[in-house]
Design a protein around this motif. Structure first.
Motif, mmCIF file in Angstrom:
data_model
loop_
_atom_site.group_PDB
_atom_site.id
_atom_site.type_symbol
_atom_site.label_atom_id
_atom_site.label_comp_id
_atom_site.label_asym_id
_atom_site.label_seq_id
_atom_site.Cartn_x
_atom_site.Cartn_y
_atom_site.Cartn_z
ATOM 1 N N MET A 1 0.770 -0.889 -0.091
ATOM 2 C CA MET A 1 0.197 0.013 0.070
ATOM 3 C C MET A 1 0.809 1.221 0.193
ATOM 4 S SD MET A 1 -3.141 0.807 0.022
ATOM 5 C CE MET A 1 -4.273 2.351 0.586
ATOM 6 N N ARG A 2 1.836 1.244 0.727
ATOM 7 C CA ARG A 2 2.845 2.483 0.871
ATOM 8 C C ARG A 2 3.476 2.700 -0.567
ATOM 9 N NH1 ARG A 2 6.864 3.879 5.744
ATOM 10 N NH2 ARG A 2 7.188 5.973 4.828
ATOM 11 N N SER A 3 4.031 1.708 -1.207
ATOM 12 C CA SER A 3 4.588 1.670 -2.389
ATOM 13 C C SER A 3 3.611 2.378 -3.494
ATOM 14 C CB SER A 3 5.073 0.373 -3.049
ATOM 15 O OG SER A 3 3.910 -0.440 -3.293
ATOM 16 N N LEU A 4 2.148 2.246 -3.471
ATOM 17 C CA LEU A 4 1.242 2.585 -4.298
ATOM 18 C C LEU A 4 0.999 4.149 -4.005
ATOM 19 C CD1 LEU A 4 -1.097 2.325 -6.669
ATOM 20 C CD2 LEU A 4 -2.501 1.817 -4.468
ATOM 21 N N ILE A 5 1.157 4.478 -2.922
ATOM 22 C CA ILE A 5 0.762 5.833 -2.465
ATOM 23 C C ILE A 5 2.320 6.612 -2.786
ATOM 24 C CG2 ILE A 5 0.938 7.822 -0.448
ATOM 25 C CD1 ILE A 5 -0.781 5.494 1.122
ATOM 26 N N THR A 6 3.366 6.129 -2.693
ATOM 27 C CA THR A 6 4.509 6.604 -3.082
ATOM 28 C C THR A 6 4.596 6.796 -4.654
ATOM 29 O OG1 THR A 6 5.743 5.550 -1.339
ATOM 30 C CG2 THR A 6 7.202 6.499 -3.197
ATOM 31 N N TYR A 7 4.179 5.878 -5.379
ATOM 32 C CA TYR A 7 4.244 5.918 -6.736
ATOM 33 C C TYR A 7 3.129 6.702 -7.380
ATOM 34 C CZ TYR A 7 3.151 4.706 -11.708
ATOM 35 O OH TYR A 7 2.883 4.600 -12.943
ATOM 36 N N SER A 8 2.023 6.945 -6.665
ATOM 37 C CA SER A 8 1.044 7.974 -6.915
ATOM 38 C C SER A 8 1.491 9.414 -6.850
ATOM 39 C CB SER A 8 -0.377 7.766 -6.386
ATOM 40 O OG SER A 8 -0.739 6.472 -6.684
ATOM 41 N N SER A 9 2.035 9.550 -5.672
ATOM 42 C CA SER A 9 2.554 10.961 -5.395
ATOM 43 C C SER A 9 3.839 11.269 -6.247
ATOM 44 C CB SER A 9 3.197 11.078 -4.051
ATOM 45 O OG SER A 9 4.059 10.181 -3.874
ATOM 46 N N ALA A 10 4.595 10.501 -6.823
ATOM 47 C CA ALA A 10 5.563 10.731 -7.591
ATOM 48 C C ALA A 10 5.193 10.926 -9.032
ATOM 49 C CB ALA A 10 6.831 9.295 -7.857
ATOM 50 N N VAL A 11 4.126 10.316 -9.620
ATOM 51 C CA VAL A 11 3.577 10.602 -10.923
ATOM 52 C C VAL A 11 2.702 11.959 -10.756
ATOM 53 C CG1 VAL A 11 1.689 9.751 -12.212
ATOM 54 C CG2 VAL A 11 3.108 7.978 -11.702
ATOM 55 N N ALA A 12 1.997 12.061 -9.892
ATOM 56 C CA ALA A 12 1.433 13.652 -9.455
ATOM 57 C C ALA A 12 2.421 14.662 -9.492
ATOM 58 C CB ALA A 12 0.413 13.464 -8.213
ATOM 59 N N ALA A 13 3.641 14.279 -8.748
ATOM 60 C CA ALA A 13 4.603 15.611 -8.800
ATOM 61 C C ALA A 13 5.073 15.639 -10.537
ATOM 62 C CB ALA A 13 5.850 15.063 -7.960
ATOM 63 N N SER A 14 5.380 14.617 -10.822
ATOM 64 C CA SER A 14 5.899 14.598 -12.140
ATOM 65 C C SER A 14 5.086 15.405 -13.134
ATOM 66 C CB SER A 14 6.412 13.337 -13.040
ATOM 67 O OG SER A 14 5.262 12.496 -13.121
ATOM 68 N N ARG A 15 3.801 15.095 -13.243
ATOM 69 C CA ARG A 15 2.689 15.779 -13.964
ATOM 70 C C ARG A 15 2.773 17.188 -13.760
ATOM 71 N NH1 ARG A 15 0.968 15.141 -18.154
ATOM 72 N NH2 ARG A 15 -1.176 15.781 -17.770
ATOM 73 N N ILE A 16 2.792 17.588 -12.353
ATOM 74 C CA ILE A 16 2.832 18.842 -12.080
ATOM 75 C C ILE A 16 3.836 19.752 -12.458
ATOM 76 C CG2 ILE A 16 2.631 20.442 -10.145
ATOM 77 C CD1 ILE A 16 0.914 18.419 -8.538
#
Length: 65
Positions: A1-16
Motif C-alpha cells: 500500500m505504501r508503494s502505491l502511495i509513493t508511486y501515485s505521489s511521484a506521478v502527480a509530482a511529475s505531472r505538475i
C-alpha cells in the motif's frame, strides 16, 4: 500500500512539473471567438460610418431629394 502511495505521489509530482514547464502557444478557442466578434463589430462600425458619410454627401448634391 505504501508503494502505491509513493508511486501515485511521484506521478502527480511529475505531472505538475510538466504542466508548469509547458508553454502554451497560440490562442484558445474562446480567445478566437472574442477576436472574431470584435473584428466583426469594428467592421460594422466602419461600414456604418462610411454609409452615413456617403449618404450625407449625396444629400448635399444639387437635385438630390
Amino acid at each position: 500500500m505504501r508503494s502505491l502511495i509513493t508511486y501515485s505521489s511521484a506521478v502527480a509530482a511529475s505531472r505538475i512539473a510538466a504542466l508548469r514547464t509547458r508553454r502554451e502557444s497560440g490562442a484558445e478557442t474562446t480567445e478566437w471567438i472574442f477576436i472574431v466578434v470584435g473584428a466583426l463589430v469594428i467592421g460594422g462600425i466602419i461600414i456604418a460610418a462610411v454609409t452615413a458619410f456617403v449618404e450625407g454627401q449625396v444629400s448635399q448634391l444639387p437635385g438630390a431629394q
